[in-house]
Write an enzyme that holds these catalytic residues in place. Structure first.
Site, PDB file in Angstrom:
ATOM      1  N   ASN A 190      86.206  52.925  91.448  1.00  0.00           N
ATOM      2  CA  ASN A 190      85.143  51.932  91.612  1.00  0.00           C
ATOM      3  C   ASN A 190      84.480  51.646  90.260  1.00  0.00           C
ATOM      4  O   ASN A 190      83.980  50.541  90.032  1.00  0.00           O
ATOM      5  CB  ASN A 190      84.108  52.434  92.621  1.00  0.00           C
ATOM      6  CG  ASN A 190      84.668  52.469  94.027  1.00  0.00           C
ATOM      7  OD1 ASN A 190      85.271  51.501  94.487  1.00  0.00           O
ATOM      8  ND2 ASN A 190      84.500  53.574  94.716  1.00  0.00           N
ATOM      9  N   HIS A 220      84.611  59.415  82.289  1.00  0.00           N
ATOM     10  CA  HIS A 220      85.029  58.032  82.047  1.00  0.00           C
ATOM     11  C   HIS A 220      84.650  57.638  80.622  1.00  0.00           C
ATOM     12  O   HIS A 220      83.501  57.796  80.210  1.00  0.00           O
ATOM     13  CB  HIS A 220      84.343  57.081  83.024  1.00  0.00           C
ATOM     14  CG  HIS A 220      84.456  57.491  84.458  1.00  0.00           C
ATOM     15  ND1 HIS A 220      85.625  57.400  85.176  1.00  0.00           N
ATOM     16  CD2 HIS A 220      83.539  58.037  85.312  1.00  0.00           C
ATOM     17  CE1 HIS A 220      85.425  57.845  86.399  1.00  0.00           C
ATOM     18  NE2 HIS A 220      84.169  58.244  86.509  1.00  0.00           N
TER      19      HIS A 220
END
EC number: 1.4.1.21
Length: 269
Positions: A190, A220
């Site tokens: 997402n 990330h």
């Protein structure tokens, strides 16, 4: 004085239950009125201690609220989204990856007067990416590293016969664009979907996913090359105990997003 917004939540898992508890504890300008959950008995038990228990309703009935938050399995995303958009509500999706192949919902929201507000989620720097995207952007890339168990159940793994439970060293398991990543890892990327929507689109956003036995946090790293700036950003999210695919920061991000709908002072674009 700004009017109070009513809120409904689809799903009472790692994201939805945390958010529901925070709203029940009290958030100025917001009132939780309804929730929907697959396990009704468990939901009733979880809601029993609430100061003002919301109604437990079906997915379509969530659209009675001003704001509908989707925090449910991606399989029911469209059912929740369509009901909210047809009713002209504010729709806040946590399964942002499920929105990428359904951009017709954005066109429909334009017709009904609904709004789709994508929270930052487990990402960082979306304000900077959005600002850079107002000018020329050469590239946007995101590299995601997760403990192997955090990737279990992804359709891409089944399709390619990848057993992440057997991985013993950092392994690159996917490289492609954000659109393909969202389809192959609907519960895991997402962040990549939100980045693509904020920046240069899913086809031009590059995604690399690692099953990494050396990390304990969902990590990330974003790299943006733009005419206005060069951005390099890394976030290490603590996985939720209830669902290792979800970071603990995700429900907090949605709560911050909801506060921004009613707050007098809003920081960030």
């Amino acid at each position: 004085m700004a009017r109070e917004l009513t809120v409904a939540i689809a799903g009472l898992g790692a994201i939805g239950l945390h958010l529901a508890r925070a709203l029940d504890a009290g958030v100025e300008g917001l009132r939780l009125v309804a929730v929907a959950a697959r396990d009704q008995a468990k939901a009733q038990a979880n809601l029993a201690g609430f100061r003002n228990p919301p109604a437990l309703v079906g997915l379509a009935e969530l659209a009675q609220a001003d704001v509908v938050v989707e925090a449910a399995p991606a399989a029911v995303f469209e059912q929740v989204a369509v009901a909210a958009i047809e009713a002209g509500r504010i729709f806040v999706p946590s399964s942002v990856g499920a929105l990428l192949p359904r951009m017709h919902l954005v066109a429909r929201a334009r017709e009904t007067g609904a709004r789709i507000v994508v929270p930052t989620g487990a990402l960082l720097g979306l304000d900077a990416v959005r600002a850079a995207a107002e000018g020329a952007v050469a590239s946007v890339a995101i590299e995601t590293r997760k403990p192997p168990r955090g990737l279990l159940g992804a359709p891409y793994l089944d399709q390619h016969g990848i057993d992440v439970a057997a991985i013993t060293e950092p392994t690159l398991i996917f490289e492609g664009n954000a659109f393909d990543a969202a389809q192959g890892f609907p519960a895991n990327v997402n962040v990549a979907a939100a980045l693509a929507l904020a920046g240069i689109g899913p086809e031009r956003t590059t995604v690399r996913i690692w099953a990494d036995t050396t990390v304990t946090r969902n990590t990330h790293t974003i790299r943006v090359e733009a005419a206005s700036a060069r951005l390099t950003m890394t976030i290490e999210n603590v996985p939720s105990e209830e669902n290792p695919r979800t970071g603990k920061i995700t429900p907090l991000s949605i709560l911050a997003c909801l506060r921004g709908l009613t707050s007098t002072l809003k920081v960030g674009s």
